[in-house]
Design a protein around this motif. Structure first.
Motif, PDB file in Angstrom:
ATOM      1  N   TYR A  32      56.225 -22.082  -1.269  1.00 14.51           N
ATOM      2  CA  TYR A  32      55.488 -21.029  -1.969  1.00 14.51           C
ATOM      3  C   TYR A  32      55.531 -19.771  -1.106  1.00 14.51           C
ATOM      4  O   TYR A  32      56.259 -19.713  -0.097  1.00 14.51           O
ATOM      5  CB  TYR A  32      54.053 -21.464  -2.278  1.00 14.51           C
ATOM      6  CG  TYR A  32      53.213 -21.805  -1.058  1.00 14.51           C
ATOM      7  CD1 TYR A  32      52.280 -20.909  -0.546  1.00 14.51           C
ATOM      8  CD2 TYR A  32      53.347 -23.035  -0.424  1.00 14.51           C
ATOM      9  CE1 TYR A  32      51.512 -21.224   0.564  1.00 14.51           C
ATOM     10  CE2 TYR A  32      52.592 -23.368   0.685  1.00 14.51           C
ATOM     11  CZ  TYR A  32      51.679 -22.454   1.170  1.00 14.51           C
ATOM     12  OH  TYR A  32      50.921 -22.773   2.278  1.00 14.51           O
ATOM     13  N   SER A  33      54.780 -18.747  -1.494  1.00 20.82           N
ATOM     14  CA  SER A  33      54.828 -17.454  -0.825  1.00 20.82           C
ATOM     15  C   SER A  33      54.646 -17.585   0.688  1.00 20.82           C
ATOM     16  O   SER A  33      53.731 -18.261   1.153  1.00 20.82           O
ATOM     17  CB  SER A  33      53.735 -16.537  -1.391  1.00 20.82           C
ATOM     18  OG  SER A  33      53.737 -15.290  -0.740  1.00 20.82           O
ATOM     19  N   GLY A  34      55.537 -16.934   1.428  1.00 17.16           N
ATOM     20  CA  GLY A  34      55.513 -17.016   2.882  1.00 17.16           C
ATOM     21  C   GLY A  34      56.655 -17.825   3.442  1.00 17.16           C
ATOM     22  O   GLY A  34      56.988 -17.725   4.623  1.00 17.16           O
ATOM     23  N   SER A  35      57.296 -18.635   2.598  1.00 14.12           N
ATOM     24  CA  SER A  35      58.455 -19.409   3.029  1.00 14.12           C
ATOM     25  C   SER A  35      59.665 -18.495   3.160  1.00 14.12           C
ATOM     26  O   SER A  35      59.853 -17.555   2.373  1.00 14.12           O
ATOM     27  CB  SER A  35      58.761 -20.516   2.016  1.00 14.12           C
ATOM     28  OG  SER A  35      60.006 -21.114   2.287  1.00 14.12           O
ATOM     29  N   VAL A  36      60.522 -18.787   4.131  1.00 12.64           N
ATOM     30  CA  VAL A  36      61.748 -18.016   4.319  1.00 12.64           C
ATOM     31  C   VAL A  36      62.853 -18.481   3.374  1.00 12.64           C
ATOM     32  O   VAL A  36      63.957 -17.927   3.402  1.00 12.64           O
ATOM     33  CB  VAL A  36      62.238 -18.108   5.781  1.00 12.64           C
ATOM     34  CG1 VAL A  36      61.245 -17.472   6.718  1.00 12.64           C
ATOM     35  CG2 VAL A  36      62.503 -19.562   6.175  1.00 12.64           C
ATOM     36  N   CYS A  37      62.591 -19.480   2.544  1.00 12.27           N
ATOM     37  CA  CYS A  37      63.629 -20.024   1.673  1.00 12.27           C
ATOM     38  C   CYS A  37      63.711 -19.316   0.322  1.00 12.27           C
ATOM     39  O   CYS A  37      64.500 -19.705  -0.537  1.00 12.27           O
ATOM     40  CB  CYS A  37      63.418 -21.521   1.478  1.00 12.27           C
ATOM     41  SG  CYS A  37      63.790 -22.451   2.988  1.00 12.27           S
ATOM     42  N   GLY A  38      62.891 -18.288   0.103  1.00  9.82           N
ATOM     43  CA  GLY A  38      62.956 -17.494  -1.107  1.00  9.82           C
ATOM     44  C   GLY A  38      62.484 -16.085  -0.822  1.00  9.82           C
ATOM     45  O   GLY A  38      61.918 -15.804   0.232  1.00  9.82           O
ATOM     46  N   ARG A  39      62.717 -15.168  -1.795  1.00 15.51           N
ATOM     47  CA  ARG A  39      62.409 -13.756  -1.558  1.00 15.51           C
ATOM     48  C   ARG A  39      61.217 -13.242  -2.350  1.00 15.51           C
ATOM     49  O   ARG A  39      60.513 -12.341  -1.909  1.00 15.51           O
ATOM     50  CB  ARG A  39      63.646 -12.904  -1.904  1.00 15.51           C
ATOM     51  CG  ARG A  39      64.825 -13.139  -0.979  1.00 15.51           C
ATOM     52  CD  ARG A  39      66.075 -12.464  -1.501  1.00 15.51           C
ATOM     53  NE  ARG A  39      66.549 -13.116  -2.720  1.00 15.51           N
ATOM     54  CZ  ARG A  39      67.673 -12.775  -3.342  1.00 15.51           C
ATOM     55  NH1 ARG A  39      68.404 -11.768  -2.892  1.00 15.51           N
ATOM     56  NH2 ARG A  39      68.051 -13.412  -4.423  1.00 15.51           N
TER      57      ARG A  39
END
Length: 244
Positions: A181-188
């Motif tokens: 979810y928000s805060g992960s480096v795996c999505g923008r």
């Protein structure tokens, strides 16, 4: 069906315990952190952990999948062609894992990584149709997974586009339970909301709703955020190729 979602913040991610309480059959998806929390939760809900499943070989955190499987006496599960050291139980597209009244259909959804799988879950006490899908880092709330961690960004994006076409065919009501979810480096553009539906993401997810492959490739290969620290080392460790 029993379902528990665990939010992790350092690093950011999501893991799950789910299964059939009536038949005492459970599974854990993408575990990290304290192994004991999953074992205690399984005991509290009267389930035995039969499977520990990593949707992919992670590059942003240390998986405890193998450790948990050993401690719980369950099978550690990865995609059959994962470049990982044994032992693990290999699954492929269309395979079904049975958890009492709950069934788990494996969907091979590569792109974020070549071995990525999603898990389509049906609770037969409620319906014969699927209820939810664990999508790991293929489809998340507000975005899809970055595609350059285990291959080139363009090749990964082309593969991911095909995987997302398969997920778009699922009914609108199927719940999406992602791996981050928000805060992960795996999505923008990840949302802070940790669940969604296929229908909502099809309409409002900027990447998931793109139906043109060229436009999708342009979207996924521009403005790529910095990779996770020590990504290659973490993948090697999580694959069991490096002893720590």
């Amino acid at each position: 069906m029993i379902l528990r979602q665990y939010l992790h913040s350092d690093p950011v991610g999501l893991s799950y315990l789910f299964g059939c309480g009536g038949k005492a059959a459970g599974a854990v998806v993408d575990p990290f952190g304290d192994v004991g929390r999953y074992i205690r939760a399984a005991e509290e809900t009267g389930m035995r952990i039969l499977y520990v499943i990593d949707t992919h070989i992670h590059a942003d955190h240390a998986s405890v999948g193998r450790e948990l499987a050993r401690a719980a006496g369950g099978e550690y599960v990865l995609h059959a062609r994962a470049e990982a050291a044994p032992p693990f139980s290999g699954v492929d597209d269309g395979d079904v894992l049975e958890l009492g009244n709950v069934s788990v259909k494996v969907l091979h959804t590569p792109g974020h990584t070549p071995e990525h799988v999603s898990l389509l879950v049906t609770d037969r006490t409620r319906a014969d149709e699927p209820w939810l899908v664990f999508t790991g880092h293929t489809l998340m709330v507000g975005d899809v997974g970055r595609t350059e961690l285990a291959t080139s960004a363009e090749d990964g994006a082309r593969t991911l586009f095909r995987s997302l076409e398969g997920l778009r065919k699922l009914p609108d009501y199927v719940e999406v339970l992602p791996g981050a979810y928000s805060g992960s480096v795996c999505g923008r553009r990840l949302s802070g909301k940790t669940t969604s539906t296929i229908g909502f993401e099809r309409r409002y997810n900027a990447a998931f709703k793109v139906g043109d492959e060229s436009a999708f490739l342009n979207l996924m290969t521009s403005d790529i955020p910095p990779p996770p620290e020590h990504a290659a080392e973490l993948r090697a460790r999580n694959a069991g190729l490096v002893v720590v």
